[in-house]
Write an enzyme that holds these catalytic residues in place. Structure first.
Site, PDB file in Angstrom:
ATOM      1  N   ARG A 223      47.014  33.886  40.675  1.00 29.70           N
ATOM      2  CA  ARG A 223      46.408  32.732  40.621  1.00 29.70           C
ATOM      3  C   ARG A 223      46.942  31.506  40.433  1.00 29.70           C
ATOM      4  O   ARG A 223      46.235  30.394  41.008  1.00 29.70           O
ATOM      5  CB  ARG A 223      45.759  33.001  39.153  1.00 29.70           C
ATOM      6  N   ASP A 261      30.205  37.627  40.152  1.00 25.75           N
ATOM      7  CA  ASP A 261      30.522  38.779  39.505  1.00 25.75           C
ATOM      8  C   ASP A 261      29.222  39.524  39.226  1.00 25.75           C
ATOM      9  O   ASP A 261      28.140  39.097  38.840  1.00 25.75           O
ATOM     10  CB  ASP A 261      31.389  38.615  38.046  1.00 25.75           C
ATOM     11  N   ASP A 311      38.800  39.819  45.071  1.00 24.31           N
ATOM     12  CA  ASP A 311      39.654  40.728  44.204  1.00 24.31           C
ATOM     13  C   ASP A 311      38.746  41.800  43.557  1.00 24.31           C
ATOM     14  O   ASP A 311      38.497  41.731  42.428  1.00 24.31           O
ATOM     15  CB  ASP A 311      40.211  39.798  43.108  1.00 24.31           C
ATOM     16  N   CYS A 351      43.484  46.593  44.619  1.00 25.83           N
ATOM     17  CA  CYS A 351      44.384  47.220  43.605  1.00 25.83           C
ATOM     18  C   CYS A 351      44.382  48.512  43.438  1.00 25.83           C
ATOM     19  O   CYS A 351      44.547  49.257  42.441  1.00 25.83           O
ATOM     20  CB  CYS A 351      43.752  46.653  42.116  1.00 25.83           C
TER      21      CYS A 351
HETATM   22  N1  SAH Z   1      39.785  38.298  39.530  1.00 27.71           N
HETATM   23  C1  SAH Z   1      39.871  38.656  38.348  1.00 27.71           C
HETATM   24  C2  SAH Z   1      39.781  40.231  38.249  1.00 27.71           C
HETATM   25  C3  SAH Z   1      38.620  40.948  38.821  1.00 27.71           C
HETATM   26  S1  SAH Z   1      38.351  42.687  38.405  1.00 27.71           S
HETATM   27  C4  SAH Z   1      40.858  38.130  37.441  1.00 27.71           C
HETATM   28  O1  SAH Z   1      41.633  37.466  38.314  1.00 27.71           O
HETATM   29  O2  SAH Z   1      41.080  38.383  36.425  1.00 27.71           O
HETATM   30  C5  SAH Z   1      37.019  43.043  39.226  1.00 27.71           C
HETATM   31  C6  SAH Z   1      35.800  42.463  38.829  1.00 27.71           C
HETATM   32  O3  SAH Z   1      34.773  42.977  39.609  1.00 27.71           O
HETATM   33  C7  SAH Z   1      35.033  42.678  37.478  1.00 27.71           C
HETATM   34  O4  SAH Z   1      34.934  41.627  36.611  1.00 27.71           O
HETATM   35  C8  SAH Z   1      33.876  43.525  37.721  1.00 27.71           C
HETATM   36  O5  SAH Z   1      33.082  43.005  36.718  1.00 27.71           O
HETATM   37  C9  SAH Z   1      33.511  42.971  38.871  1.00 27.71           C
HETATM   38  N2  SAH Z   1      32.682  43.850  39.919  1.00 27.71           N
HETATM   39  C10 SAH Z   1      32.595  45.412  40.106  1.00 27.71           C
HETATM   40  N3  SAH Z   1      31.922  45.801  40.890  1.00 27.71           N
HETATM   41  C11 SAH Z   1      31.255  44.639  41.488  1.00 27.71           C
HETATM   42  C12 SAH Z   1      30.320  44.374  42.545  1.00 27.71           C
HETATM   43  N4  SAH Z   1      29.806  45.401  43.131  1.00 27.71           N
HETATM   44  N5  SAH Z   1      30.097  43.296  42.787  1.00 27.71           N
HETATM   45  C13 SAH Z   1      30.577  42.229  42.039  1.00 27.71           C
HETATM   46  N6  SAH Z   1      31.277  42.419  41.181  1.00 27.71           N
HETATM   47  C14 SAH Z   1      31.806  43.412  40.858  1.00 27.71           C
END
Ligand code: SAH
Length: 407
Positions: A223, A261, A311, A351
């Site tokens: 980040r 999200d 992500d 991940c």
């Molecule tokens: N970028 C964040 C971590 C992301 S974790 C950080 O830096 O902390 C993955 C995220 O994707 C979660 O918040 C989850 O709610 C979201 N997510 C899961 N499936 C999704 C989808 N189909 N569309 C949008 N968001 C999604």
């Protein structure tokens, strides 16, 4: 004592991975199960010819039938409370050089196999710790672990447990979440809003109902790196959770952020985190929706961005899901490339441990071609140094990312 340890005998030829110090013993490698051993017992691993090789936790319900704690079959005290305490202390010492209290008060303290403690995860959030017990062996030793942690971290008030998810189910263990231990008389810490600072960005971590252990510490350094590129840019933070990348980009001077999200609690946490950083009035648009659909909608509406962060959550949780996951990664990355303005940047992550870095690069490269963009890799991302990977257990490497620019 040692002679009383039940013996797990390996099938002929199955010593090879142990000789390479890989800690997992799969069901197919077991010739005979340790007689009388209960789940989580420490067992001695012997070769097919009876040579003692290692000491391991027995997990009869799991495909990974045993996890090695010591490759020295004669090491005394393995898995005892002082032994666990010394391993956790060593893990923390390993991180000392990366731990800078002025700009940072959260980090992973123990990262399973990477710290020689397979099945144990401990995250530190300021005055609170959050543990995940993912093997039968550590599950049975939760009170020893909590005692060791309170001893090692005198400024920590409480230890929370978030032992849940597929890894537990595969071990045949029920979910267990809640307060594990607290220090009598210590300063009160609200486990649903533990204030942390990472590279100057303040957020609140909800140990009880946040995702994972409350936050994604593995992305902390990434980040900061992405935020440093964001000055003046129009940013799309897709899969933003509680806004880690969005906040870093705003701190780096981003002109605008669109945070996307699927989870409303995640976006609510992001809004609260903006306020915590004096950014309540920053030009941030929160979009709740499925990223696959929303990116298509943005493309159809001809929206464009200077910097896109992708992500997604783990899309492949086993080797059998890799092909399907790669189709989804390609879809997302193709859409992201299409949304970039000329000269734009894509910070894209995976991940999924089952998708290795070379395969991920191939998928991103194919996505760029399908989007009709000339793209190049400027940098690679990984998991932070508080998420170490044992060289003998490359499966511990799960987070990888690419920074790409387009013409
Ligand atoms: N970028 C964040 C971590 C992301 S974790 C950080 O830096 O902390 C993955 C995220 O994707 C979660 O918040 C989850 O709610 C979201 N997510 C899961 N499936 C999704 C989808 N189909 N569309 C949008 N968001 C999604």
């Amino acid at each position: 004592m040692q002679n009383a340890m039940p013996e797990l005998r390996l099938a002929p030829g199955r010593e090879a991975s142990l000789a390479r110090r890989h800690p997992w013993i799969f069901s197919g490698a077991v010739a005979s199960a340790p007689a009388g051993a209960a789940p989580g017992d420490l067992v001695r691993v012997v070769s097919s010819s009876g040579e003692a090789l290692a000491q391991a936790f027995w997990s009869p319900a799991s495909q990974i039938r045993a996890r090695v704690l010591s490759f020295d079959p004669a090491e005394p005290g393995v898995a005892s409370e002082p032994w666990i305490a010394s391993k956790i202390a060593a893990a923390w010492t390993r991180r000392a050089g990366f731990w800078n209290r002025a700009s940072h008060n959260a980090a992973r303290v123990v990262h399973g196999e990477g710290d020689g403690l397979p099945g144990l995860v401990v995250d530190r959030y300021a005055g609170a710790l959050c543990v995940q017990l993912l093997s039968a062996g550590f599950d049975r030793r939760r009170s020893e672990i909590a005692a060791a942690l309170l001893d090692l971290f005198p400024d920590v008030s409480l230890v929370w447990e978030r032992s849940e998810g597929k890894a537990r189910a595969r071990e045949g263990l029920e979910d267990r979440c809640g307060l594990l231990a607290s220090r009598p008389g210590a300063a009160a810490v609200d486990p649903t809003a533990v204030g942390i600072v990472l590279d100057g960005v303040k957020t609140a971590v909800d140990l009880a109902s946040g995702q994972k252990t409350g936050s994604y510490l593995d992305q902390a350094a990434n980040r900061a790196r992405v935020g440093a590129l964001a000055a003046g840019l129009d940013v799309l933070d897709a899969f933003c959770y509680d806004g880690g990348f969005s906040l870093a980009c705003l701190r780096g001077g981003a002109a605008r952020v669109t945070a996307l999200d699927a989870s409303e609690p995640a976006l609510a946490a992001l809004r609260a985190n903006l306020a915590r950083n004096g950014l309540a009035d920053a030009p941030v648009e929160c979009v709740r929706g499925d990223a696959f659909e929303t990116l298509r909608r943005f493309r159809d509406a001809r929206r464009s961005f200077d910097l896109v962060v992708l992500d997604p959550p783990k899309l492949a949780d086993s080797k059998s899901r890799v092909r399907k996951a790669c189709r989804a990664y390609k879809d997302l990355n193709r859409l992201a490339f299409k949304l970039l303005r000329p000269g734009g940047l894509l910070a894209t992550f995976s991940c999924s441990g089952a998708v290795d870095p070379a395969l991920f690069s191939t998928v991103v490269a194919e996505a760029a071609v399908e989007a009709g963009r000339n793209a190049r890799e400027l940098a690679r991302f990984g998991q932070g140094p508080d998420h170490p990977v044992a060289l003998s257990c490359p499966e511990g490497l799960y987070l990888k990312g690419l920074l790409c620019s387009v013409d």
